[in-house]
Design a protein around this motif. Sequence first.
Motif, short mmCIF file in Angstrom:
data_model
loop_
_atom_site.label_atom_id
_atom_site.label_comp_id
_atom_site.label_asym_id
_atom_site.label_seq_id
_atom_site.Cartn_x
_atom_site.Cartn_y
_atom_site.Cartn_z
N ARG A 1 6.15 7.05 -13.81
CA ARG A 1 4.93 6.54 -13.12
C ARG A 1 5.17 5.45 -12.61
N LYS B 1 9.68 10.92 -6.89
CA LYS B 1 9.95 10.67 -8.26
C LYS B 1 10.99 11.81 -8.89
N ASP C 1 0.75 -1.21 -0.05
CA ASP C 1 0.10 0.05 -0.06
C ASP C 1 0.74 1.10 0.21
N ASP C 2 2.06 1.10 0.37
CA ASP C 2 2.85 2.42 0.76
C ASP C 2 3.80 2.68 -0.32
N ALA D 1 6.24 7.71 -5.62
CA ALA D 1 5.80 8.93 -6.16
C ALA D 1 6.35 10.14 -5.39
N ARG D 2 6.49 10.30 -3.99
CA ARG D 2 7.05 11.35 -3.45
C ARG D 2 8.51 11.58 -3.91
N ILE E 1 3.95 2.76 -3.53
CA ILE E 1 3.44 3.45 -4.64
C ILE E 1 3.68 4.88 -3.95
N SER E 2 3.18 5.43 -2.99
CA SER E 2 2.79 6.78 -2.79
C SER E 2 4.39 7.21 -2.26
N ILE E 3 5.25 6.30 -1.65
CA ILE E 3 6.67 6.52 -1.39
C ILE E 3 7.50 6.74 -2.46
#
Length: 131
Positions: A103, A83, A73-74, A80-81, A76-78
Amino acid sequence: MAKNKFHDGPGPSQRQLRVGELIRRTLSEVLARGDIHDPDLNRMSITVGEVRTSPDLRIATAYVLPLAGKGRDDVISILARNKGELRRMLGKKTGLKYAPDLRFQLDQTFDQMDDTRRMLSEDRVRQDIDD
């Protein structure tokens, strides 16, 4: 721009495949070495299964999976943060004219393989195969 006479199919071109593999290897190396200055990202072991690029090579979609599936869960957000920093590192290390916009998506390949194995081990399917 002239049309590529060697590629007329719906799939990716050789150039897209080659650049995607270069980005995959470089991204894997950067994540494994912990070159990014984010302790949350450096704590995770992330597998980059595949990178697909757009035809103009401006967008790269990386299919990633945390080791053992923990933190799905985490991740992708990490990523993206971070990138912007990942894109800068890719630009330096790959030597591409343009560093693509990154992406991230979860890699579903292993789940699909498990589902296929489970389906093939069912009695009714095995019965059809043996006949």
